[in-house]
Design an enzyme around this catalytic site. Structure first.
Site, PDB file in Angstrom:
ATOM      1  N   VAL A  97      57.559  50.162  -2.157  1.00 45.16           N
ATOM      2  CA  VAL A  97      56.634  49.313  -2.905  1.00 45.16           C
ATOM      3  C   VAL A  97      56.391  49.852  -4.301  1.00 45.16           C
ATOM      4  O   VAL A  97      56.403  49.110  -5.271  1.00 45.16           O
ATOM      5  CB  VAL A  97      55.301  49.144  -2.144  1.00 45.16           C
ATOM      6  CG1 VAL A  97      54.293  48.411  -3.020  1.00 45.16           C
ATOM      7  CG2 VAL A  97      55.537  48.370  -0.864  1.00 45.16           C
ATOM      8  N   CYS A  98      56.197  51.168  -4.396  1.00 42.64           N
ATOM      9  CA  CYS A  98      55.934  51.734  -5.720  1.00 42.64           C
ATOM     10  C   CYS A  98      57.084  51.456  -6.666  1.00 42.64           C
ATOM     11  O   CYS A  98      56.880  51.106  -7.816  1.00 42.64           O
ATOM     12  CB  CYS A  98      55.760  53.240  -5.662  1.00 42.64           C
ATOM     13  SG  CYS A  98      54.506  53.761  -4.523  1.00 42.64           S
ATOM     14  N   SER A  99      58.299  51.641  -6.175  1.00 40.34           N
ATOM     15  CA  SER A  99      59.403  51.490  -7.110  1.00 40.34           C
ATOM     16  C   SER A  99      59.560  50.035  -7.515  1.00 40.34           C
ATOM     17  O   SER A  99      59.849  49.744  -8.657  1.00 40.34           O
ATOM     18  CB  SER A  99      60.692  52.074  -6.552  1.00 40.34           C
ATOM     19  OG  SER A  99      60.864  51.745  -5.218  1.00 40.34           O
ATOM     20  N   MET A 149      56.882  49.614 -10.237  1.00 43.00           N
ATOM     21  CA  MET A 149      57.192  50.231 -11.528  1.00 43.00           C
ATOM     22  C   MET A 149      58.350  49.501 -12.214  1.00 43.00           C
ATOM     23  O   MET A 149      58.369  49.353 -13.428  1.00 43.00           O
ATOM     24  CB  MET A 149      57.505  51.720 -11.345  1.00 43.00           C
ATOM     25  CG  MET A 149      56.315  52.545 -10.866  1.00 43.00           C
ATOM     26  SD  MET A 149      54.850  52.410 -11.941  1.00 43.00           S
ATOM     27  CE  MET A 149      53.581  52.045 -10.735  1.00 43.00           C
TER      28      MET A 149
END
Lengths: 220, 178
Positions: free
Chosen positions: A105-107, A110
């Site tokens: 999810v973070c990637s 970002m």
């Protein structure tokens, strides 16, 4: 027909609750803090899922309020470079706290912000990603994903800045997935804390930037 | 300052979209997709199956959401699809791109364009001048404003779908909306 309505009645609410539960109760980073995309679940939209949109964030040692000065900080962004909030006075700043480099999810999140750098630039806005990962990890992650904006290492003492902003998760040792918009004077104007497993996207940031611009034009 | 997120599709489906299916269909399924995204190409046969089984009851719309940061060919592929759309061959190109997702170099895009029966002079000229880049960007930003944060993301009659991308789940959600 019955199967369908049963599905809508039982499965979908559960799915949403499950996703929201990641934010509320996860104590297992291995499972709790990302939506299992590999299991063919979509990144979920923020709106239908209970989440915390608030004007005051108060937790652990930190409290921040919309309308007040954002806590200052200096963090390393590469092994030999640091970034201070003061460096950007005069421009709106978007702070994107996220739990960890590399998690799916973070990637996605970002990467989405990287795609939107031209739109942020239209507002003269700077975006800074912040997690508790160290500079070497950030460097590898940033190179791998070809990110063109700084990732800051809230690494030592761990989570100091996240604590100051009230978005540190003590039991996980990670920061929340939280967004902050600071105006050019460094006053906090907008916050959003997403369920930790849910990509908040950028709709909120863009709308907040537009509202900020409109408010400043009206005041000028 | 408002904290509300946009949840519904914005902009709504309109004349400038690429449609497949009956204009009078009770359900419109909008996909935000990236031609180089693996889950999108996995969704492609799912959508095809659903279209075949629902026939006139479903209208499909595709909008571009290329994540060029991680998919180096996605932007050109999207522009190629739009260029094909300019010659009324959008869906031929859409299918070719998803069916041959591992081969999306500019050379391959020209091959698919040619196989789709496009006027190649026009295609090459438009691709070289990035004539369709603004249209692709407009799709992308509309997606961002509709809370799209990854691909594929589907909207059923304007409401974002949350759930599994398989024939059963998606079809049930579509039939519920009908």
């Amino acid at each position: 027909m019955e199967t369908r309505s049963q599905f809508m009645r039982t499965f979908l609410p559960h799915l949403r609750e499950d996703l929201a539960a990641h934010a509320q109760a996860s104590s297992d980073p291995g499972e709790g803090w990302f939506v299992p995309i590999g299991g063919r679940l979509l990144p979920a939209p923020p709106a239908p899922i209970p989440s915390r949109v608030v004007d005051v964030i108060s937790r652990s040692s930190g409290t921040v309020r919309v309308g007040e000065k954002a806590p200052p900080f200096t963090l390393r962004t590469t092994p030999d470079q640091s970034v201070s909030l003061d460096d950007f006075v005069g421009d709106p700043i978007v702070l994107a706290f996220y739990p960890a480099d590399w998690s799916p999810v973070c990637s996605d999140q970002m990467v989405l912000y990287n795609e939107l750098l031209p739109e942020f630039a239209e507002h003269n806005a700077v975006i800074l990603g912040i997690s508790v990962d160290n500079v070497w990890c950030h460097q590898a992650f940033s190179r791998d994903r070809m990110l063109s904006f700084p990732l800051l290492a809230d690494f030592e003492p761990k989570g100091t800045v996240a604590r100051a902003y009230g978005v540190y998760r003590e039991k996980d040792g990670l920061c929340e997935r939280a967004l902050f918009l600071l105006d050019p004077e460094g006053i906090l104007r907008w916050t959003y804390v997403s369920p930790i497993g849910v990509n908040p996207g950028a709709a909120g940031i863009l709308r907040a930037l537009e509202s900020l611009r409109a408010a400043r034009r009206a005041a000028a | 300052m408002s904290n509300e997120f946009v949840v519904e599709l914005d902009p709504p489906v309109g004349d400038r979209d690429h449609f497949l299916g009956s204009p009078s269909a009770p359900v419109t399924l909008v996909e935000y997709g990236d031609f180089e995204c693996l889950p999108c190409s996995q969704a492609y046969p799912v959508i095809r199956d659903i279209r075949e089984s629902l026939g006139d009851r479903l209208r499909l719309v595709f909008r571009n959401f290329p994540l060029s940061t991680v998919h180096p060919h996605a932007q050109h592929a999207a522009e190629a699809a739009e260029a094909a759309g300019g010659q009324r061959r959008f869906w031929q190109m859409h299918d070719a791109l998803f069916e041959q997702q591992r081969q999306l170099s500019d050379r391959h895009l020209r091959l698919y364009a040619s196989q789709s029966g496009l006027d190649m002079d026009r295609f090459n000229r438009e691709m070289a001048g990035h004539a369709w880049a603004p249209a692709v960007r407009e799709h992308f930003l509309g997606g961002v404003r509709s809370a799209v944060s990854g691909t594929p993301t589907f909207f059923i009659n304007g409401v974002q779908y949350v759930g599994l991308i398989d024939v059963l789940s998606l079809r049930m959600a579509i039939e519920d909306a009908a």
